[in-house]
Design a protein around this motif. Sequence first.
Motif, PDB file in Angstrom:
ATOM      1  N   SER A   4      -3.773  10.967   1.282  1.00  0.00           N
ATOM      2  CA  SER A   4      -3.983   9.776   2.107  1.00  0.00           C
ATOM      3  C   SER A   4      -3.385   8.538   1.450  1.00  0.00           C
ATOM      4  O   SER A   4      -3.280   8.458   0.228  1.00  0.00           O
ATOM      5  CB  SER A   4      -5.484   9.532   2.319  1.00  0.00           C
ATOM      6  OG  SER A   4      -6.096  10.600   2.990  1.00  0.00           O
ATOM      7  N   LEU A   5      -3.001   7.619   2.298  1.00  0.00           N
ATOM      8  CA  LEU A   5      -2.590   6.283   1.865  1.00  0.00           C
ATOM      9  C   LEU A   5      -3.136   5.279   2.855  1.00  0.00           C
ATOM     10  O   LEU A   5      -3.322   5.597   4.038  1.00  0.00           O
ATOM     11  CB  LEU A   5      -1.072   6.147   1.793  1.00  0.00           C
ATOM     12  CG  LEU A   5      -0.348   6.728   0.584  1.00  0.00           C
ATOM     13  CD1 LEU A   5       1.167   6.609   0.779  1.00  0.00           C
ATOM     14  CD2 LEU A   5      -0.769   6.048  -0.698  1.00  0.00           C
ATOM     15  N   ARG A   6      -3.331   4.081   2.371  1.00  0.00           N
ATOM     16  CA  ARG A   6      -3.821   2.998   3.226  1.00  0.00           C
ATOM     17  C   ARG A   6      -2.838   1.848   3.134  1.00  0.00           C
ATOM     18  O   ARG A   6      -2.694   1.225   2.088  1.00  0.00           O
ATOM     19  CB  ARG A   6      -5.209   2.561   2.773  1.00  0.00           C
ATOM     20  CG  ARG A   6      -5.898   1.531   3.645  1.00  0.00           C
ATOM     21  CD  ARG A   6      -7.285   1.250   3.064  1.00  0.00           C
ATOM     22  NE  ARG A   6      -8.037   0.261   3.801  1.00  0.00           N
ATOM     23  CZ  ARG A   6      -8.823   0.535   4.835  1.00  0.00           C
ATOM     24  NH1 ARG A   6      -8.943   1.771   5.256  1.00  0.00           N
ATOM     25  NH2 ARG A   6      -9.492  -0.415   5.443  1.00  0.00           N
ATOM     26  N   LEU A   7      -2.153   1.597   4.227  1.00  0.00           N
ATOM     27  CA  LEU A   7      -1.200   0.495   4.286  1.00  0.00           C
ATOM     28  C   LEU A   7      -1.898  -0.749   4.807  1.00  0.00           C
ATOM     29  O   LEU A   7      -2.771  -0.672   5.678  1.00  0.00           O
ATOM     30  CB  LEU A   7      -0.026   0.838   5.192  1.00  0.00           C
ATOM     31  CG  LEU A   7       0.751   2.108   4.863  1.00  0.00           C
ATOM     32  CD1 LEU A   7       1.950   2.232   5.805  1.00  0.00           C
ATOM     33  CD2 LEU A   7       1.195   2.137   3.424  1.00  0.00           C
ATOM     34  N   SER A   8      -1.471  -1.874   4.289  1.00  0.00           N
ATOM     35  CA  SER A   8      -2.039  -3.138   4.712  1.00  0.00           C
ATOM     36  C   SER A   8      -0.936  -4.078   5.170  1.00  0.00           C
ATOM     37  O   SER A   8       0.152  -4.077   4.596  1.00  0.00           O
ATOM     38  CB  SER A   8      -2.816  -3.770   3.557  1.00  0.00           C
ATOM     39  OG  SER A   8      -3.423  -4.982   3.949  1.00  0.00           O
TER      40      SER A   8
ATOM     41  N   VAL B  17      -4.788  -2.846   8.848  1.00  0.00           N
ATOM     42  CA  VAL B  17      -4.601  -1.705   7.962  1.00  0.00           C
ATOM     43  C   VAL B  17      -4.251  -0.464   8.779  1.00  0.00           C
ATOM     44  O   VAL B  17      -4.666  -0.334   9.933  1.00  0.00           O
ATOM     45  CB  VAL B  17      -5.841  -1.438   7.092  1.00  0.00           C
ATOM     46  CG1 VAL B  17      -6.088  -2.593   6.147  1.00  0.00           C
ATOM     47  CG2 VAL B  17      -7.054  -1.150   7.944  1.00  0.00           C
ATOM     48  N   LEU B  18      -3.495   0.382   8.158  1.00  0.00           N
ATOM     49  CA  LEU B  18      -3.167   1.681   8.741  1.00  0.00           C
ATOM     50  C   LEU B  18      -3.616   2.735   7.739  1.00  0.00           C
ATOM     51  O   LEU B  18      -3.000   2.896   6.680  1.00  0.00           O
ATOM     52  CB  LEU B  18      -1.670   1.803   9.020  1.00  0.00           C
ATOM     53  CG  LEU B  18      -1.241   3.093   9.712  1.00  0.00           C
ATOM     54  CD1 LEU B  18      -1.758   3.115  11.157  1.00  0.00           C
ATOM     55  CD2 LEU B  18       0.272   3.255   9.701  1.00  0.00           C
ATOM     56  N   GLN B  19      -4.686   3.409   8.069  1.00  0.00           N
ATOM     57  CA  GLN B  19      -5.192   4.488   7.233  1.00  0.00           C
ATOM     58  C   GLN B  19      -4.461   5.759   7.622  1.00  0.00           C
ATOM     59  O   GLN B  19      -4.510   6.178   8.780  1.00  0.00           O
ATOM     60  CB  GLN B  19      -6.705   4.659   7.428  1.00  0.00           C
ATOM     61  CG  GLN B  19      -7.305   5.804   6.658  1.00  0.00           C
ATOM     62  CD  GLN B  19      -7.271   5.582   5.153  1.00  0.00           C
ATOM     63  OE1 GLN B  19      -7.464   4.469   4.672  1.00  0.00           O
ATOM     64  NE2 GLN B  19      -7.023   6.649   4.403  1.00  0.00           N
ATOM     65  N   MET B  20      -3.793   6.359   6.652  1.00  0.00           N
ATOM     66  CA  MET B  20      -3.000   7.547   6.918  1.00  0.00           C
ATOM     67  C   MET B  20      -3.594   8.710   6.143  1.00  0.00           C
ATOM     68  O   MET B  20      -3.593   8.707   4.903  1.00  0.00           O
ATOM     69  CB  MET B  20      -1.546   7.316   6.512  1.00  0.00           C
ATOM     70  CG  MET B  20      -0.924   6.082   7.148  1.00  0.00           C
ATOM     71  SD  MET B  20       0.850   5.953   6.867  1.00  0.00           S
ATOM     72  CE  MET B  20       0.893   5.776   5.092  1.00  0.00           C
ATOM     73  N   ASP B  21      -4.103   9.673   6.860  1.00  0.00           N
ATOM     74  CA  ASP B  21      -4.710  10.852   6.255  1.00  0.00           C
ATOM     75  C   ASP B  21      -3.900  12.092   6.586  1.00  0.00           C
ATOM     76  O   ASP B  21      -3.098  12.093   7.531  1.00  0.00           O
ATOM     77  CB  ASP B  21      -6.148  11.017   6.766  1.00  0.00           C
ATOM     78  CG  ASP B  21      -7.040   9.850   6.400  1.00  0.00           C
ATOM     79  OD1 ASP B  21      -7.832   9.411   7.262  1.00  0.00           O
ATOM     80  OD2 ASP B  21      -6.961   9.369   5.248  1.00  0.00           O
ATOM     81  N   ASN B  22      -4.127  13.124   5.812  1.00  0.00           N
ATOM     82  CA  ASN B  22      -3.434  14.395   6.031  1.00  0.00           C
ATOM     83  C   ASN B  22      -1.924  14.175   6.170  1.00  0.00           C
ATOM     84  O   ASN B  22      -1.284  14.657   7.108  1.00  0.00           O
ATOM     85  CB  ASN B  22      -3.979  15.102   7.272  1.00  0.00           C
ATOM     86  CG  ASN B  22      -3.507  16.529   7.386  1.00  0.00           C
ATOM     87  OD1 ASN B  22      -3.095  17.158   6.398  1.00  0.00           O
ATOM     88  ND2 ASN B  22      -3.512  17.063   8.598  1.00  0.00           N
TER      89      ASN B  22
ATOM     90  N   GLY C 204       0.772  -1.234   0.000  1.00  0.00           N
ATOM     91  CA  GLY C 204       0.000   0.000   0.000  1.00  0.00           C
ATOM     92  C   GLY C 204       0.801   1.281   0.000  1.00  0.00           C
ATOM     93  O   GLY C 204       0.237   2.373  -0.054  1.00  0.00           O
ATOM     94  N   GLY C 205       2.112   1.164   0.080  1.00  0.00           N
ATOM     95  CA  GLY C 205       2.914   2.377   0.030  1.00  0.00           C
ATOM     96  C   GLY C 205       2.882   3.019  -1.343  1.00  0.00           C
ATOM     97  O   GLY C 205       2.352   2.459  -2.302  1.00  0.00           O
ATOM     98  N   GLY C 206       3.455   4.209  -1.418  1.00  0.00           N
ATOM     99  CA  GLY C 206       3.496   4.888  -2.699  1.00  0.00           C
ATOM    100  C   GLY C 206       3.810   6.353  -2.534  1.00  0.00           C
ATOM    101  O   GLY C 206       4.268   6.796  -1.479  1.00  0.00           O
ATOM    102  N   LEU C 207       3.551   7.091  -3.604  1.00  0.00           N
ATOM    103  CA  LEU C 207       3.815   8.521  -3.640  1.00  0.00           C
ATOM    104  C   LEU C 207       2.497   9.279  -3.511  1.00  0.00           C
ATOM    105  O   LEU C 207       1.520   8.975  -4.199  1.00  0.00           O
ATOM    106  CB  LEU C 207       4.502   8.876  -4.956  1.00  0.00           C
ATOM    107  CG  LEU C 207       4.696  10.362  -5.275  1.00  0.00           C
ATOM    108  CD1 LEU C 207       5.629  11.013  -4.259  1.00  0.00           C
ATOM    109  CD2 LEU C 207       5.215  10.534  -6.693  1.00  0.00           C
TER     110      LEU C 207
END
Length: 126
Positions: A17-21, A82-87, A8-11
Amino acid sequence: EVQVVESGGGLVQAGGSLRLSCATSGLTFEDYTIGWFRQAPGKEREREAISCISNVDRRTLYQEYVKGRFTIASDNTKNNVVLQMDNLMTEDKAVYYCAAASVWGKRCPGDHFGYWGHGTQVIVSS
């Protein structure tokens, strides 16, 4: 064999936001604490999880600098966290690692975690 695999990583641009699993296998998922750690460029991996969750009692922990922005959640049916990463901020740029521990430790220190994934890269551009 225990496996821990992040995805789920990326640019992403700052503010995005990104969502890691984190997928696990080979362990009794509901007995474990799952934590997310990160290593910023040029720095050592952080000694305490930025966030962790106990699959035993669902307690969670967040470092102050991610509170309100990151959300951790566990799905026992899928052995997945999952790790939801916002802002997201530029300072969140790092390699993010998922790890599994058989015990819950105050502040989820890295030395409690015996199983680690290989990491997924998160790049936040300004």
